[in-house]
Design a protein around this motif. Sequence first.
Motif, PDB file in Angstrom:
ATOM      1  N   VAL A  88       0.853  -1.188   0.000  1.00  0.00           N
ATOM      2  CA  VAL A  88       0.000   0.000   0.000  1.00  0.00           C
ATOM      3  C   VAL A  88       0.889   1.237   0.000  1.00  0.00           C
ATOM      4  O   VAL A  88       1.780   1.381   0.845  1.00  0.00           O
ATOM      5  CB  VAL A  88      -0.930   0.035   1.232  1.00  0.00           C
ATOM      6  N   LYS A  89       0.637   2.120  -0.956  1.00  0.00           N
ATOM      7  CA  LYS A  89       1.381   3.376  -1.061  1.00  0.00           C
ATOM      8  C   LYS A  89       0.378   4.494  -1.283  1.00  0.00           C
ATOM      9  O   LYS A  89      -0.510   4.367  -2.131  1.00  0.00           O
ATOM     10  CB  LYS A  89       2.366   3.315  -2.224  1.00  0.00           C
ATOM     11  N   GLY A  90       0.499   5.566  -0.507  1.00  0.00           N
ATOM     12  CA  GLY A  90      -0.480   6.616  -0.716  1.00  0.00           C
ATOM     13  C   GLY A  90      -0.323   7.773   0.234  1.00  0.00           C
ATOM     14  O   GLY A  90       0.716   7.935   0.890  1.00  0.00           O
ATOM     15  N   SER A  91      -1.388   8.559   0.310  1.00  0.00           N
ATOM     16  CA  SER A  91      -1.356   9.763   1.139  1.00  0.00           C
ATOM     17  C   SER A  91      -2.740  10.043   1.698  1.00  0.00           C
ATOM     18  O   SER A  91      -3.754   9.608   1.148  1.00  0.00           O
ATOM     19  CB  SER A  91      -0.879  10.959   0.307  1.00  0.00           C
ATOM     20  N   LYS A  92      -2.736  10.766   2.798  1.00  0.00           N
ATOM     21  CA  LYS A  92      -3.968  11.286   3.393  1.00  0.00           C
ATOM     22  C   LYS A  92      -3.664  12.718   3.828  1.00  0.00           C
ATOM     23  O   LYS A  92      -2.972  12.928   4.826  1.00  0.00           O
ATOM     24  CB  LYS A  92      -4.434  10.443   4.574  1.00  0.00           C
ATOM     25  N   GLY A  93      -4.160  13.653   3.059  1.00  0.00           N
ATOM     26  CA  GLY A  93      -3.824  15.042   3.328  1.00  0.00           C
ATOM     27  C   GLY A  93      -2.336  15.279   3.171  1.00  0.00           C
ATOM     28  O   GLY A  93      -1.739  14.948   2.137  1.00  0.00           O
ATOM     29  N   LYS A  94      -1.689  15.809   4.221  1.00  0.00           N
ATOM     30  CA  LYS A  94      -0.255  16.091   4.191  1.00  0.00           C
ATOM     31  C   LYS A  94       0.601  14.881   4.542  1.00  0.00           C
ATOM     32  O   LYS A  94       1.832  14.940   4.452  1.00  0.00           O
ATOM     33  CB  LYS A  94       0.059  17.230   5.164  1.00  0.00           C
ATOM     34  N   HIS A  95      -0.016  13.786   4.952  1.00  0.00           N
ATOM     35  CA  HIS A  95       0.720  12.601   5.367  1.00  0.00           C
ATOM     36  C   HIS A  95       0.852  11.626   4.192  1.00  0.00           C
ATOM     37  O   HIS A  95      -0.056  11.507   3.361  1.00  0.00           O
ATOM     38  CB  HIS A  95       0.015  11.899   6.524  1.00  0.00           C
ATOM     39  N   SER A  96       1.975  10.905   4.137  1.00  0.00           N
ATOM     40  CA  SER A  96       2.176   9.908   3.085  1.00  0.00           C
ATOM     41  C   SER A  96       2.891   8.696   3.661  1.00  0.00           C
ATOM     42  O   SER A  96       3.566   8.778   4.695  1.00  0.00           O
ATOM     43  CB  SER A  96       2.986  10.500   1.925  1.00  0.00           C
TER      44      SER A  96
END
Length: 285
Positions: free
Chosen positions: A223-231
């Motif tokens: 799993v690779k991704g982001s949520k808002g400013k977090h990655s």
Amino acid sequence: TYIRIRNLAIPTVAVEGLSYISPESLIWSDGRSTISNLTVSAIIHYSPKPDAERPGQTYMSKVDVDEFHIDRIDAKDIGYEHYEKGLRVNVESGALRDITMRALSFELSPDELDDMKIHEDKSRATKDKPTGIHVAAFDDVKVAVAMTNGLTAKGKLNASSLDVHFAESGGKEIDLASLTVAEGKVKKGNLDLDVDADVKGIHVSLLPGGLVKGRAKDVSIGVKGSKGKHSFDAKIDHADTGEISYDGTFLDMPALDLPSIKLNSLSVNSPDFGLQIPGGSPAEL
């Protein structure tokens, strides 16, 4: 009254422009899908319709499937939508190979809103000819799912050896030898994920009352991704979910085994806290 079908063979069936509407759901096809080498032996039963508007009116009350087989289904641009669940599924393309149904009875109600009941005569099972439903393989099935809560997911699925069996209680037992997900993407709000997965030894029990139990013996997922400013970028290798149960509200996984978790990168940015694990120096948990 009944109609008996014995060893009906149809080399090719092409379906284009399909549209089926019910009070609960919609099924449609904008593309051309083909069915190759269909064979069937079955009995279709008709019974008097209660509260019929005219004398002698009947409805299809049961279908006894002795043998049913399709060599291959090539699907293109097929959609399904369930209004109450807020679910929409689109199959862009893909194929199913070696689809078999044997010793099944489909019991229908004169009320179109009632659920269909499926019975399986397991006494007819042999080593070479099991009962129930079997699909040998799913090949490069490109599927997209959208929910009314804003969740969307898509990916390319490959799977092998799906078996479905039916209990008299109304429950279902589902086994899938392997499932791979490539080019997977999941989005909801500011959550954006890329997902690849390889899962083996899947078993699911759908029990009366809505209880679901299951297990996946070998799960590898990246799993690779982001949520808002977090990655983040992480991978789990060869996990075993153990026995899972879900009652519609709570998910219970008391025996989850995670032998390897690799955190390839992590970036947490908030006003009060920051954490950085740069790519190229993975941390194994």
